[in-house]
Design a protein around this motif. Structure first.
Motif, mmCIF file in Angstrom:
data_model
loop_
_atom_site.group_PDB
_atom_site.id
_atom_site.type_symbol
_atom_site.label_atom_id
_atom_site.label_comp_id
_atom_site.label_asym_id
_atom_site.label_seq_id
_atom_site.Cartn_x
_atom_site.Cartn_y
_atom_site.Cartn_z
ATOM 1 N N THR A 75 0.837 -1.206 0.000
ATOM 2 C CA THR A 75 0.000 0.000 0.000
ATOM 3 C C THR A 75 0.870 1.253 0.000
ATOM 4 O O THR A 75 0.628 2.194 -0.768
ATOM 5 N N VAL A 111 -5.673 -0.746 4.294
ATOM 6 C CA VAL A 111 -5.299 0.022 3.093
ATOM 7 C C VAL A 111 -5.925 1.427 3.147
ATOM 8 O O VAL A 111 -5.245 2.434 2.908
ATOM 9 N N LEU A 130 -5.263 -4.249 -4.332
ATOM 10 C CA LEU A 130 -4.241 -4.488 -3.301
ATOM 11 C C LEU A 130 -4.673 -5.626 -2.379
ATOM 12 O O LEU A 130 -3.885 -6.508 -2.040
#
Ligand code: PMV
Length: 327
Positions: A75, A111, A130
């Motif tokens: 991230t 995230v 992600l």
């Protein structure tokens, strides 16, 4: 200090078949959430984690291969921040390994929290990607439905696309139209089940008898299609039978369990229009479609039948999720 969160989720229909490119419908549960609190750490301390629910603390440097350490690094890389000195505290109201997407919700909160802490806006598609990459390392062959419904935080129609020689094309993700609100009562068997175990078993069975399992997955996909039409038409009456049909197919696929079937039978006997397991199965939660009259009766029947937690959610309405007892 920055606080971010992400919702739990339910799969209304289509689990397991969704791994094999059939459509599925998933719903966010906005009132049951995972949280990430991100605070600055002293310079040079790196990324540190606390998970008080699990009684755990760790640092990304000491546990570099830990899923969440990797996700934090990915991230920070995506938002162009490195190195970072932050303390991340993760908590969740979502029972783990219960089919309610706790892993995807914790990862999404993490995230969102890191991006917000550093003043970056990440669109849902990037957050979802992600989290998917992270789930893939952990689960092997996730369809991507969990990270998608949690990151977009809306009811979705999801179809994974087949991998080609050049990689996997992005999944089809469409918002679901819910013309008339409906009520789901959720019962937790209290039995935890790691997603990758039933998913792995289904893969072995599919490999041993592909024609049979492809046929079962086709039937599940057809149910998802009919459920979508019923929701769009406000034909909630048709949904109950579809959920029951989906449960019968999940039993044939081999991911149900005596505990799930006990709760499902109790919900139907108490007046639910339909009921099925939700998520990977072998444990975790089941859901029941109820009308306003049957709502409390079904909740009570589930508790009597041994559900460790009973929740309600109204889909397509303004109301959120309510606990109706059971802890
Ligand atoms: O994580 P769970 O328990 O909600 O299960 C995910 C749904 C499956 O279809 C069984 C697996 C997947 O990757 O879609």
């Amino acid at each position: 200090m920055t606080l971010a969160s992400a919702p739990a989720k339910l799969i209304l229909c289509g689990e397991h078949a969704v791994v094999y490119q059939r459509p599925a419908i998933a719903l966010p549960l906005g009132d049951i959430r995972a949280y990430a609190r991100v605070a600055d750490e002293e310079t040079g301390r790196g990324i540190r984690f606390s998970a008080p629910d699990l009684n755990r603390t760790w640092s990304a440097a000491d546990a570099p291969n830990e899923t969440l350490s990797e996700l934090a690094r990915a991230t920070l890389h995506a938002i162009g921040v490195a190195p970072a000195d932050v303390h991340i505290t993760l908590t969740a109201d979502i029972p783990i390994a219960s089919g309610m997407g706790s892993g995807a919700a914790i990862a999404t909160a993490l995230v969102r929290g890191l991006a917000a802490h550093f003043g970056r806006a990440l669109p849902p598609a990037d957050i979802s990607a992600l989290v998917y990459a992270s789930e893939r390392r952990f689960h092997g062959t996730p369809s991507g439905i969990d990270n998608t419904v949690v990151a977009y935080e809306q009811a979705i129609w999801f179809v994974r696309q087949a991998e080609t020689a050049t990689g996997a094309p992005p999944p089809v993700i469409e918002p679901i139209r819910v013309a008339a609100p409906f009520i789901l009562v959720i019962g937790d068997t209290g039995r935890r089940s790691a997603t990758r175990l039933p998913v792995g078993e289904v893969r072995r069975r599919w490999q041993a008898d592909p024609a049979h399992y492809e046929d079962l997955f086709d039937q599940v996909g057809a149910i998802a299609l009919q459920a979508r039409a019923a929701l769009a038409d406000g034909a909630v009456g048709q949904l109950g039978a579809l959920l029951n049909d989906n449960q019968r197919l999940l039993e044939q696929i081999g991911v149900s369990s005596p505990e799930l079937e006990h709760l499902i039978a109790a919900a139907r006997a108490a007046g639910a229009a339909g009921a099925k397991l939700s998520g990977a199965g072998w444990g975790g939660v089941m859901l029941a479609l109820v009308d306003a009259d049957a709502r409390s009766r079904v909740g009570e029947a589930l508790r009597q039948a041994g559900a460790t937690r009973v929740l309600e959610t109204v889909v397509g309405g303004d109301a959120g999720v309510e606990g109706v007892g059971g802890g």
